[in-house]
Scaffold this motif. Structure first.
Motif, PDB file in Angstrom:
ATOM      1  N   GLU A   3       0.828  -1.205   0.000  1.00  0.00           N
ATOM      2  CA  GLU A   3       0.000   0.000   0.000  1.00  0.00           C
ATOM      3  C   GLU A   3       0.867   1.262   0.000  1.00  0.00           C
ATOM      4  O   GLU A   3       0.572   2.224  -0.713  1.00  0.00           O
ATOM      5  N   TRP A   6       2.293   1.808  -3.464  1.00  0.00           N
ATOM      6  CA  TRP A   6       1.237   2.319  -4.339  1.00  0.00           C
ATOM      7  C   TRP A   6       1.030   3.815  -4.090  1.00  0.00           C
ATOM      8  O   TRP A   6       1.008   4.610  -5.012  1.00  0.00           O
ATOM      9  N   GLU A   7       0.895   4.195  -2.824  1.00  0.00           N
ATOM     10  CA  GLU A   7       0.689   5.602  -2.467  1.00  0.00           C
ATOM     11  C   GLU A   7       1.844   6.477  -2.962  1.00  0.00           C
ATOM     12  O   GLU A   7       1.631   7.601  -3.388  1.00  0.00           O
ATOM     13  N   GLN A  59     -10.747   6.450  -2.522  1.00  0.00           N
ATOM     14  CA  GLN A  59      -9.450   5.789  -2.363  1.00  0.00           C
ATOM     15  C   GLN A  59      -9.047   5.195  -3.704  1.00  0.00           C
ATOM     16  O   GLN A  59      -9.742   4.350  -4.266  1.00  0.00           O
ATOM     17  N   THR A  61      -7.370   2.829  -5.421  1.00  0.00           N
ATOM     18  CA  THR A  61      -6.740   1.514  -5.460  1.00  0.00           C
ATOM     19  C   THR A  61      -6.498   1.151  -6.922  1.00  0.00           C
ATOM     20  O   THR A  61      -7.067   1.782  -7.824  1.00  0.00           O
ATOM     21  N   GLU A  63      -7.751  -1.239  -8.544  1.00  0.00           N
ATOM     22  CA  GLU A  63      -9.051  -1.601  -9.122  1.00  0.00           C
ATOM     23  C   GLU A  63      -9.861  -0.360  -9.489  1.00  0.00           C
ATOM     24  O   GLU A  63     -10.457  -0.285 -10.563  1.00  0.00           O
ATOM     25  N   TYR A  77      -0.682   6.627 -11.552  1.00  0.00           N
ATOM     26  CA  TYR A  77      -1.270   5.331 -11.225  1.00  0.00           C
ATOM     27  C   TYR A  77      -1.651   4.510 -12.470  1.00  0.00           C
ATOM     28  O   TYR A  77      -1.722   3.293 -12.412  1.00  0.00           O
TER      29      TYR A  77
END
Length: 87
Positions: A3, A6-7, A59, A61, A63, A77
């Motif tokens: 996580e 990713w952030e 958020q 993500t 997905e 992203y």
């Protein structure tokens, strides 16, 4: 990818924090920022509690990024979300 990894992909452009309207397949970005976005630094003033302040923060993500159409084309992203979808 964790996580935190990713952030850390985010370039902090802040464009996802501006109001936008979706008209069919067209996304219309406005100059109206979320009240918690510092438009100079492009940082969220309530980042740690952004999902609980009631501003509609989403958020991002992998997905979600793969499904939404309102992120800018150069969002950091995108490439990573596309790789994940290709699996």
């Amino acid at each position: 990818m964790t996580e935190d990894q990713w952030e850390n992909l985010c370039r902090r452009c802040g464009l996802c924090c501006f109001e936008k309207y979706i008209d069919g397949n067209r996304v219309i970005h406005t100059p109206i920022a979320c009240r918690h976005l510092d438009i100079v630094t492009r940082e969220c003033r309530v980042y740690d509690k952004r999902f609980s302040v009631g501003e509609g923060c989403v958020q991002l993500t992998p997905e979600v990024v793969g499904q939404v159409k309102w992120l800018p084309d150069d969002c950091a992203y995108w490439p990573h979300a596309k790789k994940r979808q290709a699996r």
